[in-house]
Scaffold this motif. Structure first.
Motif, mmCIF file in Angstrom:
data_model
loop_
_atom_site.group_PDB
_atom_site.id
_atom_site.type_symbol
_atom_site.label_atom_id
_atom_site.label_comp_id
_atom_site.label_asym_id
_atom_site.label_seq_id
_atom_site.Cartn_x
_atom_site.Cartn_y
_atom_site.Cartn_z
ATOM 1 N N HIS A 421 73.338 34.397 44.620
ATOM 2 C CA HIS A 421 74.604 33.825 43.824
ATOM 3 C C HIS A 421 74.763 32.353 44.343
ATOM 4 O O HIS A 421 73.966 31.859 45.188
ATOM 5 C CB HIS A 421 75.663 34.696 44.889
ATOM 6 C CG HIS A 421 75.759 36.101 44.616
ATOM 7 N ND1 HIS A 421 76.018 36.550 43.116
ATOM 8 C CD2 HIS A 421 75.622 37.097 45.433
ATOM 9 C CE1 HIS A 421 75.832 38.043 43.384
ATOM 10 N NE2 HIS A 421 75.812 38.268 44.982
ATOM 11 N N ASN A 422 75.594 32.118 43.449
ATOM 12 C CA ASN A 422 76.157 30.525 43.584
ATOM 13 C C ASN A 422 75.349 29.236 43.666
ATOM 14 O O ASN A 422 74.864 28.615 44.600
ATOM 15 C CB ASN A 422 77.128 30.320 44.758
ATOM 16 C CG ASN A 422 78.225 31.373 44.697
ATOM 17 O OD1 ASN A 422 78.863 31.462 43.802
ATOM 18 N ND2 ASN A 422 78.494 32.006 45.690
ATOM 19 N N THR A 423 74.032 29.660 42.407
ATOM 20 C CA THR A 423 72.945 28.848 42.333
ATOM 21 C C THR A 423 72.799 28.130 41.271
ATOM 22 O O THR A 423 71.838 28.137 40.430
ATOM 23 C CB THR A 423 71.674 29.251 42.967
ATOM 24 O OG1 THR A 423 71.506 30.714 42.199
ATOM 25 C CG2 THR A 423 71.711 29.758 44.419
ATOM 26 N N GLU A 424 73.966 27.811 40.582
ATOM 27 C CA GLU A 424 74.065 27.349 39.169
ATOM 28 C C GLU A 424 73.071 26.372 38.580
ATOM 29 O O GLU A 424 72.787 26.406 37.683
ATOM 30 C CB GLU A 424 75.617 26.922 38.732
ATOM 31 C CG GLU A 424 76.075 25.495 39.408
ATOM 32 C CD GLU A 424 76.949 26.210 40.743
ATOM 33 O OE1 GLU A 424 77.784 25.369 41.131
ATOM 34 O OE2 GLU A 424 76.534 27.297 41.137
ATOM 35 N N THR A 425 72.426 25.567 39.706
ATOM 36 C CA THR A 425 71.833 24.373 39.115
ATOM 37 C C THR A 425 70.183 24.511 39.430
ATOM 38 O O THR A 425 69.398 23.820 39.268
ATOM 39 C CB THR A 425 72.030 23.002 39.859
ATOM 40 O OG1 THR A 425 71.922 23.305 41.227
ATOM 41 C CG2 THR A 425 73.350 22.558 39.550
ATOM 42 N N GLN A 427 68.441 26.934 38.359
ATOM 43 C CA GLN A 427 67.462 27.207 37.197
ATOM 44 C C GLN A 427 67.074 26.184 36.465
ATOM 45 O O GLN A 427 65.546 25.922 36.243
ATOM 46 C CB GLN A 427 68.408 28.041 36.025
ATOM 47 C CG GLN A 427 67.384 28.537 34.712
ATOM 48 C CD GLN A 427 68.396 28.797 33.412
ATOM 49 O OE1 GLN A 427 69.405 28.495 33.283
ATOM 50 N NE2 GLN A 427 67.983 29.933 32.733
ATOM 51 N N LYS A 440 69.454 33.090 34.273
ATOM 52 C CA LYS A 440 70.849 32.625 34.690
ATOM 53 C C LYS A 440 71.793 33.215 34.169
ATOM 54 O O LYS A 440 72.077 33.652 32.954
ATOM 55 C CB LYS A 440 71.023 30.974 34.429
ATOM 56 C CG LYS A 440 72.448 30.516 35.308
ATOM 57 C CD LYS A 440 72.484 29.131 34.781
ATOM 58 C CE LYS A 440 73.740 28.275 35.432
ATOM 59 N NZ LYS A 440 73.876 26.810 34.992
ATOM 60 N N GLY A 442 75.938 33.601 34.571
ATOM 61 C CA GLY A 442 77.158 32.856 35.239
ATOM 62 C C GLY A 442 76.779 31.685 36.285
ATOM 63 O O GLY A 442 75.697 30.749 35.730
ATOM 64 N N GLN A 443 76.990 31.718 37.672
ATOM 65 C CA GLN A 443 76.578 30.893 38.562
ATOM 66 C C GLN A 443 75.399 31.538 39.377
ATOM 67 O O GLN A 443 75.232 31.001 40.401
ATOM 68 C CB GLN A 443 77.798 30.594 39.348
ATOM 69 C CG GLN A 443 78.705 29.823 38.703
ATOM 70 C CD GLN A 443 80.190 29.310 39.584
ATOM 71 O OE1 GLN A 443 79.944 29.671 40.414
ATOM 72 N NE2 GLN A 443 80.508 28.204 39.139
ATOM 73 N N ASP A 444 75.058 32.493 38.754
ATOM 74 C CA ASP A 444 73.741 33.106 39.658
ATOM 75 C C ASP A 444 72.616 33.175 39.009
ATOM 76 O O ASP A 444 72.369 32.885 37.784
ATOM 77 C CB ASP A 444 74.229 34.679 39.722
ATOM 78 C CG ASP A 444 75.300 35.100 40.573
ATOM 79 O OD1 ASP A 444 75.889 34.188 41.357
ATOM 80 O OD2 ASP A 444 76.029 36.137 40.330
ATOM 81 N N THR A 445 71.535 33.022 39.732
ATOM 82 C CA THR A 445 70.056 32.885 39.353
ATOM 83 C C THR A 445 69.225 34.180 39.574
ATOM 84 O O THR A 445 69.418 34.791 40.729
ATOM 85 C CB THR A 445 69.260 31.607 40.004
ATOM 86 O OG1 THR A 445 70.280 30.432 39.755
ATOM 87 C CG2 THR A 445 68.036 31.381 39.350
#
Length: 972
Positions: A421-425, A427, A440, A442-445
């Motif tokens: 979760h919350n790893t938007e950068t 990818q 990716k 949303g904001q998940d990887t």
């Protein structure tokens, strides 16, 4: 959800691939390369061509074509942009060029998942199945007596599916996972006749996309929601509920509570999409209460190939078997009581059922299903569980490592997929800094693991996560705590075949044991009308195995797909040139899906123009059998049009147009028709339809008789599909793969997948079976304009040579102008049956004794044989076929005049096995030599022995057995 890879238009520059002196008239001929495919692709030598031309009473190929193709439909400029087409490229240069294209695709370390996974294709299967023409050049096993090898392999595949899913009956594969999900939705709708269908929002997005497309044109309301929290108080309004495990985010679910309690009394179909590898350790869909399950067998040894081809699986409870789409392989017995394999319940075949069909599936993915089944056989149940546990431990180890670095991991039981979760950068960081591709949302990887990944890969990911999170942890202390889950499975795949072939020696022998039972193009001509069984050149096939084409994930970033971008752009451009159309979609992954997609373009056009009530599809009875099935699935009502002497009845057509003028959507035309003639009134028919507000769909299955001389666009059609597995040399693979792209004119171009007013997706990925596109690419490049055009002329020459040589022995049912046929012709066996009792089936089976596969039987006219030799066959092979057919006619005469007994004769008892011929109990009223060696060439060439005698079809349908025998059965 499908990703478009259109960045820039690429125009191929092939001038550097050939020596510029090749086309310089000043260079002496002896310096010019002989490394061109045309003379190898076309079977007959120049002298043989002259001899055949004499038989058909023509001096040249051009004169022959003038006698066959009516002037009204002949295009003087049959290529839209001739300059787009390269001159013929040397064979070795094209292979090198395709290797260069493959190398432009970047095979980064891949964790994308979403239904596509890395897999190790065992080399014994890669070399001896995927790359072996004995497997990939055979036809759909309608003639079961000479198809026992691949039928056994497909039965093994079905057994793997039923064992892993817990279901009662499996088919022998569908096209891909998304279309299989759509088939489940349509099965629910046709079974319960209700217009609402629920789909869990964690099903793969490409499957949801396809379900929505299919439902829209059938008027089915798709409700997408969270099945875990949805209030099913109105469950009786739904025809079905579809969920998935493991789902799109990797969570493994047990849907027992939903299906066995919440929906226990609801009259609806319960469907689970699933993953075969996960089912080796997780609870079966049947145990969770499912009626139907589907998925993809790709990760069982079939490369990702940028999207396909892959065999989708589909399995049901017993009560649904007669409405299940696709083919079912079963066990029957032959005339001597010996067990034999065949395609069961053939009355379910969609071209037979026409507008009453429950699907339009014709081609499936038999070659890939065989690979997946052999993969499971090679590894066995313990081997599969070991792979599954290893993949699961890799995923769970990675999840624990991520947690140890303070990253937030999605909770829940997982199989192969981890969500951070919350790893938007993350990818972008992994792609650009480590050449790693992940998914990716949303904001998940999302990271999906497969059998190609190693502990070293996990450690590399861990090191990147440490850098990304700026935290540290001890790698080894974390992964040492991970042990396999306790399996939820009872023992499975206990049959002998899955527990005795784990050494390469044994597997190699088994593969070859199966292959030797079948007739393929490696053994003789397959003269199937309408199916175009032509040469699949080795140089065309080689690039399919190039790593740059075979190992690429279909949802890879654009920067990784430069080679495929160039390849697909050029294939589309060349198909536009050949059809004289505006635009092409390569998404449909079979001819029938091409039909369906073309009709959806027509429906969307009418809807966008405020004419949604145009829903009548006119179909001449000379059209292909899947046309009515595809029309029904597109939400159209079928109105048949009569045919007289092989031509569309214009009086009946005008009548049907007037009766349906305000609701006329389209007409479906097969050209040349399945009767094997060019109709000179086709332009008039098309004009009539257009004048009354309808559009024209042209079935391109017979494009082998158009290339270079006419085209759907020139004739005025609005859309056509193209069977790349027929005209353009993609092999049939024993019943698939297929590829059926559509070409459209300017008015329909906006409605193609990915365009402005897209009709929706019609496959799991943008280019569906992308990894086999190098084959038509090679066809166009190596043959060039003139070579492709000559193939058409030679196909017509071979067909007319056969027809002229056989017309005194067999009645030819239809001919066109000047008494000529197109690329195929029909002989009528009904008068023979009336006079002698010998049927078209007797002739088909007797041809096996002569070493030949039968022509197409009883289609499009019952009681007939439709013959298509293709341009790849030599005069020598055609002459052998002529000799066989003439000798069979002599045998029929012996039945008529009493020399042969009406019931005990070589035709009624055909085919003859080796066991029968050498048996000391031979008691027939004709000799062993007459039975097995009816002509000298049969002995000289080496006998192709059918391994079973004539199969009892009725017994197999009454006693449906479609799984491998159990160990106890073997003992009995």
């Amino acid at each position: 959800m499908l990703r478009s890879i259109r960045l820039i238009k690429r125009v191929a520059n092939f001038s550097r691939l050939a020596n510029p002196h090749e086309v310089n008239p000043k260079v002496p001929d002896w310096f010019k390369s002989s490394d061109y495919i045309e003379s190898r692709f076309i079977g007959s030598e120049p002298q043989q061509v002259k001899e055949m031309l004499k038989t058909v009473e023509a001096n040249t190929l051009d004169e022959l074509v003038d006698k066959i193709i009516p002037k009204e439909i002949r295009s003087e400029a049959a290529f839209q942009n001739p300059d787009n087409f390269p001159d013929a490229i040397p064979e070795s240069s094209m292979v090198q060029h395709l290797q260069t294209l493959a190398n432009k695709n970047k095979i980064f370390k891949n964790y994308i998942g979403q239904g596509y996974y890395g897999t190790h294709t065992p080399y014994v299967i890669l070399r001896n199945v995927l790359e072996d023409p004995g497997w990939y050049t055979s036809y759909t096993p309608y003639q079961a007596e000479i198809s026992q090898g691949r039928l056994e392999a497909l039965l093994n595949y079905q057994t793997v599916i039923t064992e892993l899913t817990g279901m009662d009956v499996s088919n022998a594969s569908l096209l891909d996972e998304a279309t299989a999900a759509g088939e489940a939705m349509f099965l629910a709708n046709s079974w319960f006749e209700k217009k609402k269908f629920f789909v869990d929002n964690h099903v793969f997005p490409q499957s949801i996309d396809y379900i929505k497309t299919k439902a829209y044109y059938l008027g089915i309301d798709i409700v997408v929601g969270d099945a875990k929290t949805y209030d099913f108080k109105d469950a009786d309004q739904y025809c079905g509920v579809l969920v998935q495990s493991p789902d799109n985010l990797g969570e493994v679910h047990d849907w027992s509570d939903l299906f066995k309690h919440t929906l226990k009394d609801a009259k609806l179909l319960k469907v689970i999409g699933t993953d075969l590898l996960s089912l080796t350790i997780n609870k079966t869909p049947k145990d969770q209460g499912a009626n139907v399950t589907y998925g993809n067998s790709q990760r069982f040894g079939v490369p990702m190939g940028f999207g396909g081809p892959h065999a989708a699986f589909f399995a049901v409870e017993d009560e649904f078997k007669r409405k299940m789409p696709g083919r079912i392989i079963g066990i029957s017995k032959d005339a001597n009581g010996k067990s034999a394999y065949r395609m069961s319940l053939q009355t379910r075949e969609q071209h037979i059922r026409r507008e009453k069909a429950t699907s339009n599936i014709c081609t499936a993915q038999a070659l890939l299903a065989n690979m997946a089944g052999l993969y499971a056989t090679y590894h066995g149940p313990q081997g599969l569980q070991k792979i599954a546990n290893r993949v699961n431990c890799l995923a769970r180890s990675f999840a624990k490592l991520a947690k140890s670095l303070g990253l937030v991991v999605k909770e829940g039981r997982i199989f192969d997929t981890v969500v951070l979760h919350n790893t938007e950068t993350l990818q972008e960081y992994l792609h650009y800094n480590a050449q790693i591709n992940v998914r990716k949302v949303g904001q998940d990887t999302i990271f999906s693991f497969d059998e190609t990944h190693t502990v070293q890969d996990i450690e590399d990911l861990f090191n990147h996560l440490q850098h990304y999170s700026k935290k540290k942890a001890d790698f080894m202390s974390v992964i040492q705590k991970v042990i396999p889950y306790k399996s939820e499975r009872a023992p499975f795949m206990q049959q002998k075949v899955f527990n005795s072939l784990h050494s390469e020696t044994e597997m190699l022998r088994y593969i070859n044991y199966l292959r030797q039972k079948d007739v393929s193009l490696t053994k003789s001509m397959i003269s199937l009308g309408s199916c175009t069984m032509k040469l699949n050149p080795t140089s065309f096939m080689l690039p399919v195995s190039f790593q740059g084409f075979s190992q690429l994930h279909p949802f890879s970033p654009l920067s990784c797909t430069q080679g495929y971008q160039e390849l697909t752009e050029n294939v589309e451009k060349w198909l536009c040139d050949i059809t004289q159309m505006e635009a092409v979609s390569l998404m449909p992954n079979s001819g029938a899906q091409g039909e369906y997609s073309g009709l959806l373009c027509i429906r969307k056009y009418h809807i966008m123009n405020g004419q949604k009530d145009r829903n009548i599809c006119l179909i001449p009875i000379s059209a292909h059998g899947t046309n009515p099935a595809s029309a029904v699935l597109a939400g159209l009502s079928v109105v048949p049009v009569n045919v007289v002497d092989g031509y569309v009845d214009l009086n009946d057509l005008n009548k049907k147009i007037k009766e349906n003028e305000k609701s006329l959507a389209c007409i479906m035309i097969t050209y040349p028709s399945t009767y094997g003639v060019y109709e000179d009134q086709t332009k008039k028919i098309i004009q009539l339809i257009h004048e009354h507000g309808g559009l024209v769909y042209m079935d391109g299955a017979n494009m082998n008789a158009q290339v270079g001389y006419t085209s759907p666009g020139y004739l005025g059609a609005d859309v056509c599909h193209l069977n790349l597995h027929k005209t353009f040399s993609i092999p049939h693979g024993g019943g698939g793969p297929g590829l059926g792209p559509i070409a459209v004119n300017k008015k329909l171009a906006p409605y193609l997948p990915g365009r402005e007013h897209s009709l929706g997706s019609v496959a799991s990925s943008l280019f569906s079976s992308a990894s086999i596109l190098p084959i038509p690419y090679s066809y166009f490049g190596q043959l060039g304009r003139q070579g492709a055009k000559k193939c058409t002329a030679m196909a017509m020459l071979n067909a007319n040579y056969l027809m002229k040589s056989l017309k005194n022995d067999y009645k030819v049912l239809f001919t066109g102008q000047n008494g000529m046929c197109a690329h195929e012709f029909i002989i009528d066996i009904r008068p023979i049956k009336q006079e002698s009792g010998i049927t078209e089936e007797d002739i088909a089976k007797r041809l096996m004794d002569y070493g030949f596969h039968a022509p197409t039987m009883s289609f499009p006219v019952p009681g007939t044989l439709m013959i298509e030799p293709t341009e790849s066959e030599s005069k020598s092979e055609l002459d052998r076929f002529i000799e066989a057919m003439k000798n069979i006619k002599l045998e029929i005469e012996k039945v008529k005049n009493g020399q042969y007994d009406k019931n005990d004769n070589p035709l009624k008892n055909a085919p003859h096995t080796q066991d029968q011929v050498i048996n000391s109990g031979w008691n027939h009223k004709y000799s062993r030599e007459e039975a097995a060696f009816p002509l000298p060439y049969v002995l000289q060439r080496g006998k192709v022995w059918p391994t079973v005698s004539r199969i009892n079809n009725a017994f197999g349908d009454r006693n449906l057995i479609c799984q491998c025998p159990s160990v106890s059965d073997y003992q009995q």
